[in-house]
Design an enzyme around this catalytic site. Sequence first.
Site, PDB file in Angstrom:
ATOM      1  N   CYS A  42       0.799  -1.240   0.000  1.00 55.82           N
ATOM      2  CA  CYS A  42       0.000   0.000   0.000  1.00 55.82           C
ATOM      3  C   CYS A  42       0.825   1.282   0.000  1.00 55.82           C
ATOM      4  O   CYS A  42       0.666   2.116  -0.895  1.00 55.82           O
ATOM      5  CB  CYS A  42      -0.943   0.010   1.198  1.00 55.82           C
ATOM      6  SG  CYS A  42      -2.194  -1.259   1.119  1.00 55.82           S
TER       7      CYS A  42
HETATM    8  N1  LIG Z   1      -3.996  -5.522   1.841  1.00 55.99           N
HETATM    9  C1  LIG Z   1      -3.967  -4.361   2.458  1.00 55.99           C
HETATM   10  O1  LIG Z   1      -3.178  -4.126   3.382  1.00 55.99           O
HETATM   11  C2  LIG Z   1      -4.931  -3.283   2.077  1.00 55.99           C
HETATM   12  C3  LIG Z   1      -5.105  -2.193   2.940  1.00 55.99           C
HETATM   13  C4  LIG Z   1      -5.970  -1.181   2.588  1.00 55.99           C
HETATM   14  C5  LIG Z   1      -6.607  -1.251   1.361  1.00 55.99           C
HETATM   15  N2  LIG Z   1      -6.422  -2.313   0.526  1.00 55.99           N
HETATM   16  C6  LIG Z   1      -7.110  -2.322  -0.761  1.00 55.99           C
HETATM   17  O2  LIG Z   1      -8.106  -3.343  -0.764  1.00 55.99           O
HETATM   18  C7  LIG Z   1      -8.242  -3.880  -2.067  1.00 55.99           C
HETATM   19  C8  LIG Z   1      -8.061  -5.372  -2.008  1.00 55.99           C
HETATM   20  O3  LIG Z   1      -6.795  -5.657  -1.450  1.00 55.99           O
HETATM   21  P1  LIG Z   1      -6.400  -7.128  -0.966  1.00 55.99           P
HETATM   22  O4  LIG Z   1      -5.033  -6.985  -0.416  1.00 55.99           O
HETATM   23  O5  LIG Z   1      -7.470  -7.711  -0.114  1.00 55.99           O
HETATM   24  O6  LIG Z   1      -6.349  -7.883  -2.375  1.00 55.99           O
HETATM   25  P2  LIG Z   1      -6.204  -9.435  -2.663  1.00 55.99           P
HETATM   26  O7  LIG Z   1      -5.549  -9.546  -3.988  1.00 55.99           O
HETATM   27  O8  LIG Z   1      -5.595 -10.120  -1.482  1.00 55.99           O
HETATM   28  O9  LIG Z   1      -7.708  -9.964  -2.763  1.00 55.99           O
HETATM   29  C9  LIG Z   1      -8.623  -9.566  -3.747  1.00 55.99           C
HETATM   30  C10 LIG Z   1      -9.648 -10.673  -3.945  1.00 55.99           C
HETATM   31  O10 LIG Z   1     -10.639 -10.207  -4.845  1.00 55.99           O
HETATM   32  C11 LIG Z   1     -11.012 -11.295  -5.702  1.00 55.99           C
HETATM   33  N3  LIG Z   1     -11.698 -10.762  -6.889  1.00 55.99           N
HETATM   34  C12 LIG Z   1     -11.169 -10.186  -7.991  1.00 55.99           C
HETATM   35  N4  LIG Z   1     -12.150  -9.804  -8.819  1.00 55.99           N
HETATM   36  C13 LIG Z   1     -13.319 -10.154  -8.246  1.00 55.99           C
HETATM   37  C14 LIG Z   1     -14.679 -10.027  -8.624  1.00 55.99           C
HETATM   38  N5  LIG Z   1     -15.048  -9.429  -9.747  1.00 55.99           N
HETATM   39  N6  LIG Z   1     -15.614 -10.517  -7.795  1.00 55.99           N
HETATM   40  C15 LIG Z   1     -15.283 -11.110  -6.638  1.00 55.99           C
HETATM   41  N7  LIG Z   1     -14.018 -11.251  -6.229  1.00 55.99           N
HETATM   42  C16 LIG Z   1     -13.050 -10.780  -7.025  1.00 55.99           C
HETATM   43  C17 LIG Z   1      -9.688 -11.992  -5.948  1.00 55.99           C
HETATM   44  O11 LIG Z   1      -9.886 -13.318  -6.438  1.00 55.99           O
HETATM   45  C18 LIG Z   1      -9.054 -11.950  -4.563  1.00 55.99           C
HETATM   46  O12 LIG Z   1      -9.414 -13.067  -3.778  1.00 55.99           O
HETATM   47  C19 LIG Z   1      -7.204  -3.154  -2.928  1.00 55.99           C
HETATM   48  O13 LIG Z   1      -7.806  -2.049  -3.544  1.00 55.99           O
HETATM   49  C20 LIG Z   1      -6.199  -2.654  -1.920  1.00 55.99           C
HETATM   50  O14 LIG Z   1      -5.507  -1.522  -2.352  1.00 55.99           O
HETATM   51  C21 LIG Z   1      -5.610  -3.344   0.869  1.00 55.99           C
END
Ligand SMILES: NC(=O)c1ccc[n+]([C@@H]2O[C@H](COP(=O)([O-])OP(=O)(O)OC[C@H]3O[C@@H](n4cnc5c(N)ncnc54)[C@H](O)[C@@H]3O)[C@@H](O)[C@H]2O)c1
Length: 460
Positions: free
Chosen positions: A270
């Site tokens: 991030c």
């Molecule tokens: N990981 C962090 O620390 C964090 C912190 C704050 C914000 N975020 C934000 O949160 C969002 C997700 O991050 P993450 O780390 O959880 O990502 P990730 O890659 O771990 O998980 C995303 C999930 O979404 C699924 N996915 C993709 N397209 C989809 C769809 N159309 N329908 C249903 N599921 C779908 C994927 O298969 C995956 O399991 C990003 O925008 C990220 O910037 C993450």
Amino acid sequence: MINDVSVIGLGKLGGTMAGCLASRGFNVIGVDVSQKAVNSLNAGHAPAQESGLDELIQQNKQRIRATLDHEDAILNTDLSFVIVPTPSDERGAFTIQYAAYAFEAIGKALAKREKYHTVVLTSTVLPGATRYGLLPILEKFSGKQCGKDFGLCYSPEFIALGTVIRDFLNPDFYLVGEFDERSGATLESVNSRVALNQAHSKRMSIENAELAKLSVNSFVTLKISYANMLADLCERIPGGDVDVVSDAIGLDKRIGRRYLTGGFGYGGPCFPRDNVALNFIGNYLGASTPLLEVNDNYNRTISPRFVDKLTPHLRKGATVAVLGLAYKPLSHVIEESAGIYLCLALSNKGFRVIGFDPLAREEANSALKMHALVSDSLPACLQDAECILVTTPDEMFKSLNPEECLLGKESVTIVDFWRCLPEVFHDHPKIQYIPVGRCTGNAGMASIETLRGLWAESTD
Ligand SMILES: NC(=O)c1ccc[n+]([C@@H]2O[C@H](COP(=O)([O-])OP(=O)(O)OC[C@H]3O[C@@H](n4cnc5c(N)ncnc54)[C@H](O)[C@@H]3O)[C@@H](O)[C@H]2O)c1
């Protein structure tokens, strides 16, 4: 009152939110495009790796189910959180194609739903993306109108990997960007039942919330860089000690102590990209955002500068142990990690590099391949090392003792980026202990001479 919610995207953040929401009494339907994630959750297991998540889901599995079908979730719940990836593109902006795909599926489901439903985007996006990029997709595929037939919010989370459960349930505040009063009030009513600490919802327009989310991360990275700059200064001032300085300035309420521990640059999935993305939108809009660019550039120079500093002191072909390959303790994530950077850079300079991390072994192995060995155990990693770099303040490294590092060797050099090793290392006769951010040993003597020179010149 809303009791049924869906979580769309069961990754590191969404998977944990599903467990947390169920633990607070909500019936949760999780949706993912990955069969593996869906199967995992349906079997009562964490769909993504996060500390404590498996246990949390086990304890609440009667209130959680997962599906590949967005329609099933939208028709059977009253509010959905959408937490799909928003990867950076080559310009540094966040792409919304995964979110667009999810919003299309949600829109089609909304077309069949008679009752009002609130869609909450949680993924990190740039200002304007929710209203101008994604809302039109919902309206097109549902044939319905936002504000009348369904609600929309942008509401990101402020969590850190490794402590997502604690952070999600005890936030400083909830950031709620609302399309209209009803959307915001609906989400606020859910938030008030999620927080263990009575955190309030700060409600505002969608665009202000999009900007606020990025600003929080960007501001924190500025603080980290400031502390790293202080650490560099302290190394050049006689007796300089970044912890002493940070402890003092951290007492000033305008500043605060958190994220002010100089050591290494920021990394992970991030902080680096959020800073770059905010700069992208600033430039795109014609705003003046040079601080963001300078901060990113500065952060990217920290590891290379360190490699240049260390190299002349190492024997040709020396074995270097890098402890800490994830970007921080308690994490398996190696994205933008200083430990991985050091392994690659030192290996490219001809040193034999062997790394160790308590959690990120598998990920590091595939990233380092031919460049460095990744050890299965800490003792095996330390066995031949003439130089040991401690890149994360992991509990396992904090409890090392000199004998475990020496292992019969004549001497060893240890660079402690976070000054986390016990005092017994500081003056050990066989250990050259180098704490980053402190002016010690020969550097201390040299710094006295340099400063004397300055003041002698000005009194001549
Ligand atoms: N990981 C962090 O620390 C964090 C912190 C704050 C914000 N975020 C934000 O949160 C969002 C997700 O991050 P993450 O780390 O959880 O990502 P990730 O890659 O771990 O998980 C995303 C999930 O979404 C699924 N996915 C993709 N397209 C989809 C769809 N159309 N329908 C249903 N599921 C779908 C994927 O298969 C995956 O399991 C990003 O925008 C990220 O910037 C993450």
